[in-house]
Design a protein around this motif. Structure first.
Motif, PDB file in Angstrom:
ATOM      1  N   THR A   1       0.839  -1.191   0.000  1.00 22.10           N
ATOM      2  CA  THR A   1       0.000   0.000   0.000  1.00 22.10           C
ATOM      3  C   THR A   1       0.878   1.247   0.000  1.00 22.10           C
ATOM      4  O   THR A   1       2.087   1.177   0.265  1.00 22.10           O
TER       5      THR A   1
ATOM      6  N   PRO B   1      -7.446   8.496 -14.294  1.00 24.00           N
ATOM      7  CA  PRO B   1      -7.948   7.145 -14.001  1.00 24.00           C
ATOM      8  C   PRO B   1      -7.994   6.300 -15.272  1.00 24.00           C
ATOM      9  O   PRO B   1      -8.181   6.812 -16.370  1.00 24.00           O
TER      10      PRO B   1
ATOM     11  N   LYS C   1     -10.133   2.965 -12.403  1.00 23.32           N
ATOM     12  CA  LYS C   1      -9.235   2.799 -11.259  1.00 23.32           C
ATOM     13  C   LYS C   1      -8.370   4.034 -11.077  1.00 23.32           C
ATOM     14  O   LYS C   1      -7.833   4.574 -12.036  1.00 23.32           O
ATOM     15  N   GLN C   2      -8.258   4.473  -9.817  1.00 23.28           N
ATOM     16  CA  GLN C   2      -7.438   5.632  -9.484  1.00 23.28           C
ATOM     17  C   GLN C   2      -5.962   5.267  -9.631  1.00 23.28           C
ATOM     18  O   GLN C   2      -5.541   4.170  -9.254  1.00 23.28           O
ATOM     19  N   ARG C   3      -5.178   6.197 -10.185  1.00 23.24           N
ATOM     20  CA  ARG C   3      -3.745   5.959 -10.384  1.00 23.24           C
ATOM     21  C   ARG C   3      -2.953   7.139  -9.841  1.00 23.24           C
ATOM     22  O   ARG C   3      -3.371   8.281  -9.961  1.00 23.24           O
TER      23      ARG C   3
ATOM     24  N   VAL D   1      -2.123   1.743  -8.284  1.00 27.67           N
ATOM     25  CA  VAL D   1      -3.448   1.620  -8.872  1.00 27.67           C
ATOM     26  C   VAL D   1      -4.381   1.210  -7.745  1.00 27.67           C
ATOM     27  O   VAL D   1      -4.161   0.180  -7.087  1.00 27.67           O
ATOM     28  N   ASP D   2      -5.398   2.033  -7.513  1.00 24.54           N
ATOM     29  CA  ASP D   2      -6.330   1.828  -6.391  1.00 24.54           C
ATOM     30  C   ASP D   2      -5.587   1.607  -5.077  1.00 24.54           C
ATOM     31  O   ASP D   2      -5.943   0.742  -4.280  1.00 24.54           O
ATOM     32  N   GLY D   3      -4.508   2.381  -4.862  1.00 17.04           N
ATOM     33  CA  GLY D   3      -3.798   2.365  -3.588  1.00 17.04           C
ATOM     34  C   GLY D   3      -2.769   1.266  -3.421  1.00 17.04           C
ATOM     35  O   GLY D   3      -2.120   1.184  -2.379  1.00 17.04           O
ATOM     36  N   LYS D   4      -2.576   0.409  -4.407  1.00 21.19           N
ATOM     37  CA  LYS D   4      -1.603  -0.683  -4.330  1.00 21.19           C
ATOM     38  C   LYS D   4      -0.468  -0.443  -5.324  1.00 21.19           C
ATOM     39  O   LYS D   4      -0.714  -0.038  -6.461  1.00 21.19           O
TER      40      LYS D   4
ATOM     41  N   THR E   1       1.762  -1.123  -8.125  1.00 21.25           N
ATOM     42  CA  THR E   1       1.527  -1.992  -9.273  1.00 21.25           C
ATOM     43  C   THR E   1       2.692  -1.993 -10.252  1.00 21.25           C
ATOM     44  O   THR E   1       2.962  -3.012 -10.878  1.00 21.25           O
TER      45      THR E   1
END
Length: 111
Positions: free
Chosen positions: A49, A68, A72-74, A93-96, A98
């Motif tokens: 995270t 996005p 998905k948020q980037r 990407v979406d808080g993870k 990637t």
């Protein structure tokens, strides 16, 4: 000329110096043991995270919210040396975490 060389060496050494501990035990105690170990070693890995990366590496030099993609948020985090040289580009990407584009040695590239 000697003064310039000495200044360059001092800046290089300062830029390579370790950031030291960026967290307390209470901040990482609820993470899985493998994540705790990576944080304590100053390592990052795909799937972490944003908070886990911040604890492992400290605050990024800059942050950019990207457009996005597929809903998905980037977000892009840039880590650079004190001389402004690019060390690492991290894409969340979406808080993870990637994607990692880096010349850093403290990275584990698998989830």
């Amino acid at each position: 000329m000697r003064v310039l060389i000495a200044l360059f060496i001092a800046l290089f050494i300062f830029g390579c110096a370790s950031q030291g501990v960026r967290y307390t035990y209470d901040e990482i105690k609820n993470y899985p043991p493998e994540i705790q170990e990576r944080i304590t070693k100053g390592e990052i890995a795909l799937g972490m995270t944003k908070e886990q990366v911040r604890l492992a590496w400290g605050n990024p030099s800059s942050v950019r919210v990207l457009t996005p993609e597929k809903g998905k948020q980037r977000e892009e985090w840039i880590y650079s040396s004190s001389l402004g040289l690019l060390k690492s580009r991290l894409i969340f990407v979406d808080g993870k975490l990637t994607y990692i584009i880096s010349n850093e040695q403290r990275i584990i590239g698998e989830e």
